[in-house]
Design a protein around this motif. Structure first.
Motif, PDB file in Angstrom:
ATOM      1  N   PRO A 154      -9.132  24.647 127.557  1.00 43.90           N
ATOM      2  CA  PRO A 154      -8.373  24.127 128.696  1.00 43.90           C
ATOM      3  C   PRO A 154      -9.275  23.398 129.693  1.00 43.90           C
ATOM      4  N   LYS A 155      -8.673  22.471 130.420  1.00 42.21           N
ATOM      5  CA  LYS A 155      -9.388  21.806 131.517  1.00 42.21           C
ATOM      6  C   LYS A 155      -9.010  22.424 132.865  1.00 42.21           C
ATOM      7  N   GLU A 156      -7.997  23.310 132.854  1.00 44.63           N
ATOM      8  CA  GLU A 156      -7.636  24.100 134.021  1.00 44.63           C
ATOM      9  C   GLU A 156      -7.760  25.570 133.630  1.00 44.63           C
ATOM     10  N   HIS A 157      -8.070  26.411 134.598  1.00 45.78           N
ATOM     11  CA  HIS A 157      -8.346  27.807 134.268  1.00 45.78           C
ATOM     12  C   HIS A 157      -7.589  28.755 135.192  1.00 45.78           C
ATOM     13  N   GLY A 158      -7.416  29.982 134.698  1.00 50.16           N
ATOM     14  CA  GLY A 158      -6.805  31.025 135.500  1.00 50.16           C
ATOM     15  C   GLY A 158      -5.294  31.003 135.463  1.00 50.16           C
ATOM     16  N   GLY A 159      -4.709  32.099 135.930  1.00 52.72           N
ATOM     17  CA  GLY A 159      -3.263  32.211 136.012  1.00 52.72           C
ATOM     18  C   GLY A 159      -2.706  33.132 134.947  1.00 52.72           C
ATOM     19  N   ALA A 160      -1.428  33.435 135.088  1.00 53.98           N
ATOM     20  CA  ALA A 160      -0.747  34.305 134.132  1.00 53.98           C
ATOM     21  C   ALA A 160      -0.509  33.547 132.827  1.00 53.98           C
ATOM     22  N   PRO A 161      -0.614  34.221 131.679  1.00 51.09           N
ATOM     23  CA  PRO A 161      -0.357  33.560 130.405  1.00 51.09           C
ATOM     24  C   PRO A 161       1.072  33.034 130.343  1.00 51.09           C
ATOM     25  N   ALA A 162       1.263  31.975 129.543  1.00 55.10           N
ATOM     26  CA  ALA A 162       2.581  31.333 129.447  1.00 55.10           C
ATOM     27  C   ALA A 162       2.895  31.019 127.996  1.00 55.10           C
ATOM     28  N   TYR A 163       4.195  30.988 127.688  1.00 50.17           N
ATOM     29  CA  TYR A 163       4.666  30.793 126.318  1.00 50.17           C
ATOM     30  C   TYR A 163       5.692  29.663 126.309  1.00 50.17           C
ATOM     31  N   PHE A 164       5.575  28.760 125.294  1.00 55.44           N
ATOM     32  CA  PHE A 164       6.500  27.637 125.160  1.00 55.44           C
ATOM     33  C   PHE A 164       6.864  27.490 123.680  1.00 55.44           C
ATOM     34  N   ARG A 165       8.007  26.852 123.439  1.00 57.27           N
ATOM     35  CA  ARG A 165       8.487  26.721 122.058  1.00 57.27           C
ATOM     36  C   ARG A 165       9.230  25.402 121.892  1.00 57.27           C
ATOM     37  N   ARG A 166       9.133  24.823 120.683  1.00 59.46           N
ATOM     38  CA  ARG A 166       9.804  23.544 120.407  1.00 59.46           C
ATOM     39  C   ARG A 166      10.152  23.450 118.928  1.00 59.46           C
ATOM     40  N   SER A 167      11.273  22.788 118.630  1.00 55.53           N
ATOM     41  CA  SER A 167      11.644  22.438 117.262  1.00 55.53           C
ATOM     42  C   SER A 167      11.390  20.949 117.056  1.00 55.53           C
ATOM     43  N   VAL A 168      10.838  20.592 115.910  1.00 55.97           N
ATOM     44  CA  VAL A 168      10.602  19.194 115.564  1.00 55.97           C
ATOM     45  C   VAL A 168      11.826  18.680 114.823  1.00 55.97           C
ATOM     46  N   PRO A 169      12.497  17.641 115.326  1.00 56.67           N
ATOM     47  CA  PRO A 169      13.721  17.176 114.663  1.00 56.67           C
ATOM     48  C   PRO A 169      13.433  16.575 113.292  1.00 56.67           C
ATOM     49  N   HIS A 170      14.419  16.651 112.404  1.00 57.40           N
ATOM     50  CA  HIS A 170      14.313  16.005 111.098  1.00 57.40           C
ATOM     51  C   HIS A 170      14.613  14.519 111.265  1.00 57.40           C
ATOM     52  N   ALA A 171      13.878  13.695 110.532  1.00 60.92           N
ATOM     53  CA  ALA A 171      14.069  12.250 110.625  1.00 60.92           C
ATOM     54  C   ALA A 171      14.246  11.690 109.220  1.00 60.92           C
ATOM     55  N   ALA A 172      15.478  11.291 108.878  1.00 63.01           N
ATOM     56  CA  ALA A 172      15.772  10.807 107.531  1.00 63.01           C
ATOM     57  C   ALA A 172      15.029   9.514 107.219  1.00 63.01           C
ATOM     58  N   ARG A 173      14.771   8.708 108.244  1.00 61.92           N
ATOM     59  CA  ARG A 173      14.110   7.417 108.036  1.00 61.92           C
ATOM     60  C   ARG A 173      12.666   7.407 108.546  1.00 61.92           C
ATOM     61  N   GLY A 174      12.115   8.567 108.726  1.00 65.52           N
ATOM     62  CA  GLY A 174      10.747   8.634 109.236  1.00 65.52           C
ATOM     63  C   GLY A 174      10.735   8.567 110.745  1.00 65.52           C
ATOM     64  N   GLY A 175       9.603   8.923 111.330  1.00 65.93           N
ATOM     65  CA  GLY A 175       9.500   8.874 112.775  1.00 65.93           C
ATOM     66  C   GLY A 175       8.285   9.636 113.260  1.00 65.93           C
ATOM     67  N   ARG A 176       8.055   9.558 114.565  1.00 66.94           N
ATOM     68  CA  ARG A 176       6.917  10.208 115.211  1.00 66.94           C
ATOM     69  C   ARG A 176       7.453  11.109 116.307  1.00 66.94           C
ATOM     70  N   HIS A 177       7.137  12.402 116.238  1.00 69.05           N
ATOM     71  CA  HIS A 177       7.700  13.383 117.157  1.00 69.05           C
ATOM     72  C   HIS A 177       6.568  14.099 117.887  1.00 69.05           C
ATOM     73  N   LEU A 178       6.629  14.108 119.204  1.00 69.68           N
ATOM     74  CA  LEU A 178       5.613  14.800 119.983  1.00 69.68           C
ATOM     75  C   LEU A 178       5.822  16.309 119.874  1.00 69.68           C
ATOM     76  N   VAL A 179       4.772  17.015 119.486  1.00 73.12           N
ATOM     77  CA  VAL A 179       4.824  18.473 119.355  1.00 73.12           C
ATOM     78  C   VAL A 179       4.322  19.144 120.627  1.00 73.12           C
TER      79      VAL A 179
END
Length: 261
Positions: A154-179
């Protein structure tokens, strides 16, 4: 070779004429990126009764643990396959950004951050360990589970731990998805991670800006990188300043990581 005065004047007049018509000279092509392949045979490999794992940067387990070099803030990229009904023991982390991505099967998450969560293919979780947390991943099913885990400093430090979640969409014709690397999955690191879907014959350009570096991981099938180079399943390529065009010989997926060099 020297140009005469008339040739220089004529060339300048042509440029002025283009400008007067609202045109501009064609842009110079982007330089070809410096590509350093990471074949499977070059990666540290650990095989246990319950785990098979390739490490692309600093090794996490096995006889090579602690060896390797990071890429900017990217310390670890582990490609791990869990046997059925297996998991790591609980273990601590501190001041680390931990991104897990499921490729096949189901991944169970245990610990003091979202205890008992289950991730399925094309789902990702980000744990920002910060002042400290305890967790473990595993496979509670009767089939293998393949997942990727990336660690960033990390470039920032300290603090309470945090949790995040994401689903990557399906792309029938291809694509670029930010994770990860936006407000929904806020890496505390100068890095972004994308999932790439490519269809057969499709071309995709990757660009690496000055002061940056990129890493490409083929997830499930071979990718053609130009100049006769091929990236097989599970292999990586480190990229530096310039542009690279990928071509898919069949429908496939890849992971693209951009970090400050």
């Amino acid at each position: 070779m020297k140009l005469g005065r008339r040739a220089l004047v004529r060339g300048g007049a042509q440029l002025l004429g283009l400008a007067a018509l609202g045109c501009s000279p064609p842009p110079k092509p982007a330089p070809v990126a410096d590509v350093r392949l990471r074949p499977i045979s070059s990666l540290p490999f650990t095989e246990l009764p319950w785990l098979r794992l390739h490490d692309h940067f600093i090794a996490t387990v096995g006889s090579s643990a602690g060896q390797g070099r990071p890429l900017g803030s990217l310390l670890v990229l582990a490609d791990a396959t869990f046997a059925p009904r297996s998991r790591f023991p609980l273990h601590p982390h501190r001041e680390m950004e931990i991104l897990s991505i499921v490729l096949s099967g189901e991944l169970s998450h245990h610990g003091d951050q979202s205890h008992g969560a289950t991730l399925r293919p094309r789902e990702a979780q980000l744990i920002s360990a910060r002042d400290g947390m305890v967790h473990a991943e595993g496979n509670e099913t009767d089939e293998d589970t393949r997942m990727l885990q990336l660690w960033f400093t990390p470039k920032e430090h300290g603090g309470a731990p945090a949790y995040f979640r994401r689903s990557v969409p399906h792309a029938a014709r291809g694509g670029r998805h930010l994770v990860a690397g936006d407000e929904a999955m806020p890496l505390r690191s100068d890095a972004r991670v994308w999932w790439l879907d490519l269809t057969v014959g499709q071309e995709t350009a990757l660009k690496v800006a000055p002061g940056r570096a990129g890493y490409l991981l083929s997830l499930d099938a071979a990718l053609q990188l130009g100049q006769g180079r091929v990236l097989a399943r599970g292999e990586g390529a480190q990229l530096h300043r310039g542009e690279l065009t990928l071509r898919a010989a069949q429908d496939c997926s890849a992971l693209w990581i951009d970090v400050a060099a």
